[in-house]
Design a protein around this motif. Structure first.
Motif, PDB file in Angstrom:
ATOM      1  N   ALA A 116      -0.472 -16.758   0.522  1.00 39.13           N
ATOM      2  CA  ALA A 116      -1.224 -15.562   0.126  1.00 39.13           C
ATOM      3  C   ALA A 116      -2.379 -15.943  -0.804  1.00 39.13           C
ATOM      4  CB  ALA A 116      -0.298 -14.559  -0.552  1.00 39.13           C
ATOM      5  N   GLN A 117      -2.142 -16.870  -1.727  1.00 38.79           N
ATOM      6  CA  GLN A 117      -3.205 -17.320  -2.618  1.00 38.79           C
ATOM      7  C   GLN A 117      -4.310 -18.014  -1.840  1.00 38.79           C
ATOM      8  OE1 GLN A 117      -1.102 -19.810  -5.382  1.00 38.79           O
ATOM      9  NE2 GLN A 117      -0.560 -18.124  -6.740  1.00 38.79           N
ATOM     10  N   ARG A 118      -3.937 -18.832  -0.893  1.00 38.42           N
ATOM     11  CA  ARG A 118      -4.923 -19.552  -0.082  1.00 38.42           C
ATOM     12  C   ARG A 118      -5.762 -18.579   0.746  1.00 38.42           C
ATOM     13  NH1 ARG A 118      -8.272 -23.412   0.278  1.00 38.42           N
ATOM     14  NH2 ARG A 118      -8.431 -24.427   2.272  1.00 38.42           N
ATOM     15  N   ILE A 119      -5.123 -17.577   1.345  1.00 42.17           N
ATOM     16  CA  ILE A 119      -5.849 -16.578   2.132  1.00 42.17           C
ATOM     17  C   ILE A 119      -6.812 -15.797   1.241  1.00 42.17           C
ATOM     18  CG2 ILE A 119      -5.581 -14.435   3.447  1.00 42.17           C
ATOM     19  CD1 ILE A 119      -3.001 -15.696   4.602  1.00 42.17           C
ATOM     20  N   ALA A 120      -6.370 -15.418   0.045  1.00 36.46           N
ATOM     21  CA  ALA A 120      -7.241 -14.696  -0.886  1.00 36.46           C
ATOM     22  C   ALA A 120      -8.432 -15.561  -1.289  1.00 36.46           C
ATOM     23  CB  ALA A 120      -6.445 -14.268  -2.114  1.00 36.46           C
ATOM     24  N   GLU A 121      -8.191 -16.852  -1.497  1.00 37.83           N
ATOM     25  CA  GLU A 121      -9.274 -17.765  -1.864  1.00 37.83           C
ATOM     26  C   GLU A 121     -10.299 -17.858  -0.734  1.00 37.83           C
ATOM     27  OE1 GLU A 121      -9.999 -22.535  -2.656  1.00 37.83           O
ATOM     28  OE2 GLU A 121      -7.963 -21.734  -2.611  1.00 37.83           O
ATOM     29  N   ILE A 122      -9.826 -17.983   0.500  1.00 36.23           N
ATOM     30  CA  ILE A 122     -10.730 -18.104   1.645  1.00 36.23           C
ATOM     31  C   ILE A 122     -11.519 -16.812   1.847  1.00 36.23           C
ATOM     32  CG2 ILE A 122     -10.781 -18.348   4.159  1.00 36.23           C
ATOM     33  CD1 ILE A 122      -8.458 -20.343   3.851  1.00 36.23           C
ATOM     34  N   LYS A 123     -10.883 -15.670   1.664  1.00 29.81           N
ATOM     35  CA  LYS A 123     -11.584 -14.396   1.831  1.00 29.81           C
ATOM     36  C   LYS A 123     -12.673 -14.208   0.781  1.00 29.81           C
ATOM     37  CE  LYS A 123      -8.110 -11.686   4.242  1.00 29.81           C
ATOM     38  NZ  LYS A 123      -7.248 -10.507   4.198  1.00 29.81           N
TER      39      LYS A 123
END
Length: 55
Positions: free
Chosen positions: A16-23
């Motif tokens: 979830a943290q990685r997805i938020a970072e990419i977004k």
């Protein structure tokens, strides 16, 4: 030099943290990251293979 941190959290939280970072990245930043991954992949594919010496 900053101290390295280990991420030993739950995989769902890390994802979830990685997805938020990419977004949060711009399209250009995403493209730059993709190009870096492709470069590394190509370098590894074309790298000279190290073979162990036979005894």
């Amino acid at each position: 030099m900053p101290v390295a941190k280990l991420n030993n959290a739950n995989p769902e939280i890390l994802e979830a943290q990685r997805i938020a970072e990419i977004k949060s990245l711009t399209h250009l930043q995403r493209l730059e990251r993709l190009m870096a991954i492709l470069e590394i992949s190509y370098m590894l594919k074309c790298a000279k293979k190290i073979k162990p010496k036979s005894e």
